[in-house]
Design an enzyme around this catalytic site. Structure first.
Site, PDB file in Angstrom:
ATOM      1  N   ARG A 168       0.835  -1.202   0.000  1.00  0.00           N
ATOM      2  CA  ARG A 168       0.000   0.000   0.000  1.00  0.00           C
ATOM      3  C   ARG A 168       0.872   1.254   0.000  1.00  0.00           C
ATOM      4  O   ARG A 168       0.552   2.242  -0.646  1.00  0.00           O
ATOM      5  CB  ARG A 168      -0.921  -0.005   1.218  1.00  0.00           C
ATOM      6  N   ASP A 200      -9.495  -4.685   8.447  1.00  0.00           N
ATOM      7  CA  ASP A 200      -8.548  -5.671   8.993  1.00  0.00           C
ATOM      8  C   ASP A 200      -9.137  -6.329  10.246  1.00  0.00           C
ATOM      9  O   ASP A 200      -8.946  -7.527  10.471  1.00  0.00           O
ATOM     10  CB  ASP A 200      -7.227  -4.980   9.376  1.00  0.00           C
ATOM     11  N   ARG A 204     -11.560  -8.907   9.234  1.00  0.00           N
ATOM     12  CA  ARG A 204     -10.844 -10.110   8.754  1.00  0.00           C
ATOM     13  C   ARG A 204     -10.346 -10.919   9.950  1.00  0.00           C
ATOM     14  O   ARG A 204     -10.441 -12.155   9.967  1.00  0.00           O
ATOM     15  CB  ARG A 204      -9.643  -9.683   7.887  1.00  0.00           C
ATOM     16  N   HIS A 206      -3.022   0.601   8.523  1.00  0.00           N
ATOM     17  CA  HIS A 206      -3.744  -0.338   7.653  1.00  0.00           C
ATOM     18  C   HIS A 206      -2.707  -0.785   6.624  1.00  0.00           C
ATOM     19  O   HIS A 206      -2.595  -0.214   5.555  1.00  0.00           O
ATOM     20  CB  HIS A 206      -4.939   0.358   6.990  1.00  0.00           C
TER      21      HIS A 206
HETATM   22  N1  LIG Z   1      -8.714   1.305   2.930  1.00  0.00           N
HETATM   23  C1  LIG Z   1      -9.061   0.092   2.509  1.00  0.00           C
HETATM   24  O1  LIG Z   1      -9.326  -0.806   3.337  1.00  0.00           O
HETATM   25  C2  LIG Z   1      -9.146  -0.169   1.027  1.00  0.00           C
HETATM   26  C3  LIG Z   1      -9.738  -1.338   0.518  1.00  0.00           C
HETATM   27  C4  LIG Z   1      -9.814  -1.493  -0.864  1.00  0.00           C
HETATM   28  C5  LIG Z   1      -9.290  -0.529  -1.715  1.00  0.00           C
HETATM   29  N2  LIG Z   1      -8.697   0.576  -1.181  1.00  0.00           N
HETATM   30  C6  LIG Z   1      -8.088   1.620  -2.014  1.00  0.00           C
HETATM   31  O2  LIG Z   1      -9.083   2.342  -2.702  1.00  0.00           O
HETATM   32  C7  LIG Z   1      -8.510   2.920  -3.870  1.00  0.00           C
HETATM   33  C8  LIG Z   1      -9.394   2.628  -5.069  1.00  0.00           C
HETATM   34  O3  LIG Z   1      -9.412   1.238  -5.326  1.00  0.00           O
HETATM   35  P1  LIG Z   1     -10.359   0.650  -6.481  1.00  0.00           P
HETATM   36  O4  LIG Z   1     -10.166  -0.813  -6.470  1.00  0.00           O
HETATM   37  O5  LIG Z   1     -11.730   1.234  -6.376  1.00  0.00           O
HETATM   38  O6  LIG Z   1      -9.607   1.278  -7.762  1.00  0.00           O
HETATM   39  P2  LIG Z   1     -10.213   1.591  -9.206  1.00  0.00           P
HETATM   40  O7  LIG Z   1      -9.044   1.774 -10.122  1.00  0.00           O
HETATM   41  O8  LIG Z   1     -11.254   0.580  -9.556  1.00  0.00           O
HETATM   42  O9  LIG Z   1     -10.973   2.984  -9.018  1.00  0.00           O
HETATM   43  C9  LIG Z   1     -10.300   4.170  -8.797  1.00  0.00           C
HETATM   44  C10 LIG Z   1     -11.099   5.267  -9.476  1.00  0.00           C
HETATM   45  O10 LIG Z   1     -10.503   6.538  -9.157  1.00  0.00           O
HETATM   46  C11 LIG Z   1     -10.727   7.371 -10.277  1.00  0.00           C
HETATM   47  N3  LIG Z   1      -9.830   8.523 -10.190  1.00  0.00           N
HETATM   48  C12 LIG Z   1      -8.474   8.523 -10.265  1.00  0.00           C
HETATM   49  N4  LIG Z   1      -8.008   9.784 -10.112  1.00  0.00           N
HETATM   50  C13 LIG Z   1      -9.083  10.583  -9.933  1.00  0.00           C
HETATM   51  C14 LIG Z   1      -9.235  11.976  -9.712  1.00  0.00           C
HETATM   52  N5  LIG Z   1      -8.181  12.790  -9.647  1.00  0.00           N
HETATM   53  N6  LIG Z   1     -10.480  12.463  -9.571  1.00  0.00           N
HETATM   54  C15 LIG Z   1     -11.546  11.642  -9.638  1.00  0.00           C
HETATM   55  N7  LIG Z   1     -11.466  10.306  -9.818  1.00  0.00           N
HETATM   56  C16 LIG Z   1     -10.245   9.793  -9.976  1.00  0.00           C
HETATM   57  C17 LIG Z   1     -10.451   6.471 -11.474  1.00  0.00           C
HETATM   58  O11 LIG Z   1     -11.033   6.985 -12.642  1.00  0.00           O
HETATM   59  C18 LIG Z   1     -11.091   5.156 -11.009  1.00  0.00           C
HETATM   60  O12 LIG Z   1     -12.431   5.051 -11.463  1.00  0.00           O
HETATM   61  C19 LIG Z   1      -7.089   2.316  -3.973  1.00  0.00           C
HETATM   62  O13 LIG Z   1      -6.139   3.238  -3.466  1.00  0.00           O
HETATM   63  C20 LIG Z   1      -7.172   1.092  -3.101  1.00  0.00           C
HETATM   64  O14 LIG Z   1      -5.907   0.704  -2.605  1.00  0.00           O
HETATM   65  C21 LIG Z   1      -8.633   0.781   0.159  1.00  0.00           C
END
Ligand SMILES: NC(=O)c1ccc[n+]([C@@H]2O[C@H](COP(=O)([O-])OP(=O)(O)OC[C@H]3O[C@@H](n4cnc5c(N)ncnc54)[C@H](O)[C@@H]3O)[C@@H](O)[C@H]2O)c1
Length: 292
Positions: free
Chosen positions: A67, A127, A130, A154
């Site tokens: 991450r 987490d 999980r 995280h």
């Molecule tokens: N905190 C957690 O527990 C957790 C869990 C799962 C995913 N995540 C995180 O969430 C984030 C997104 O994951 P995902 O699987 O949905 O990815 P994804 O690629 O499916 O979606 C990301 C979206 O962000 C959009 N985007 C990018 N830059 C942008 C901007 N400047 N303005 C507006 N939109 C923008 C993209 O167009 C895309 O649709 C990642 O950083 C991932 O690591 C966190």
């Protein structure tokens, strides 16, 4: 949407074709869930006057990537996105989900200048669920009866709070119930390794994690929107928490309409406290390398 948490849901995404497709797909499911208004656009104005903003925009982990390796790209997105969001939703509570979530939460807090209470991250809510699932499976009890937290980052430096983990108020280290197992040191090591590596495993298999984080985020949103004062291990700015200050990480906190409140003094043994401090150092080092 499925749980009827909000009556109005807006999605802003830089990718116009994607956001329009998502909105169509969601609206086509409205008939089967509590009524709501669902809209989306590639214009941030769609978030006008939002009560809560959930930030999920940004790069995600590729198989094998940590991450923390996403930090610089996603903080750069945040620098551009936050001023735009603050212009249209100045009074919102901001919930960060984008990874590395602890770094993103701290960066958003500093970049926005918002009060500490109004900016926090989903942290180790996922987490911890999980963790509870794996304990429940091993002890053959319902997940909802397990009380146990993962604290800290995280990410790879997170720590399991075994000393305060209970089922039916029975500390897990005392648990020995016929047909419901017992946790050996080896079980504990295995459970924690599985918690820590869960995202890597899921990303390897299906490219991204989505269901459990979606449910976890809905739970956090309920706590905010319904003003629940729910205890959740979210990532927030700590101030002299067991000597830890000026870093965002997860410990159980109270969440309500105002955002994140009191970080609770959950019991910890010396090892756990040392682990939490080490986790704080890891996050602080990442922030420092980004100029914070
Ligand atoms: N905190 C957690 O527990 C957790 C869990 C799962 C995913 N995540 C995180 O969430 C984030 C997104 O994951 P995902 O699987 O949905 O990815 P994804 O690629 O499916 O979606 C990301 C979206 O962000 C959009 N985007 C990018 N830059 C942008 C901007 N400047 N303005 C507006 N939109 C923008 C993209 O167009 C895309 O649709 C990642 O950083 C991932 O690591 C966190």
């Amino acid at each position: 949407m499925i749980r009827g948490v909000a009556k109005q849901i807006a999605i802003y995404d830089a990718n116009q074709a994607k956001v329009q497709a998502e909105i169509l797909d969601l609206n086509h499911g409205l008939q089967f869930v509590p009524m709501a208004q669902i809209e989306g656009a590639d214009d941030v104005a769609v978030c006008n006057d939002a009560a809560v903003v959930v930030i999920t925009a940004g790069a995600k982990q590729k198989p094998g990537q940590t991450r923390m390796e996403l930090a610089s790209a996603n903080v750069a997105i945040c620098r551009k996105l936050l001023p735009e969001l603050l212009r249209v939703a100045p009074d919102a509570v901001y919930l960060l989900v984008t990874n590395p979530v602890d770094v993103m939460t701290y960066a958003s807090l500093k970049l926005s200048g918002l009060p500490t209470q109004r900016v926090f991250g989903s942290g180790t809510v996922l987490d911890s669920s999980r963790f509870r699932f794996l304990i429940a499976q091993r002890l053959n009890v319902a997940v909802q009866n397990v009380h146990a937290y993962i604290a800290g980052e995280h990410g790879d430096s997170e720590i399991p709070l075994w000393s305060s983990a209970t089922v039916a108020n029975i500390p897990l280290h005392e648990w020995a119930v016929a047909h419901h197992g017992k946790l050996t040191v080896r079980d504990r090591t295995e459970i924690f390794q599985n918690v820590k590596n869960a995202a890597y495993q899921i990303i390897q298999g299906k490219g991204a994690t989505n269901y459990a984080i979606g449910l976890a985020t809905a739970k956090i949103l309920e706590a905010i929107i319904h003003n629940e004062n729910r205890v959740l291990p979210v990532s927030s700015l700590l101030s002299d928490y067991r000597g830890i200050s000026d870093v965002c990480l997860s410990v159980p906190c109270i969440v309500n309409r105002a955002g994140v409140e009191t970080a609770l003094p959950v019991p910890m043994n010396n090892n756990e406290e040392a682990g939490l401090k080490n986790s704080a150092d890891t996050i602080r080092a990442a922030l420092k390398s980004l100029g914070f």
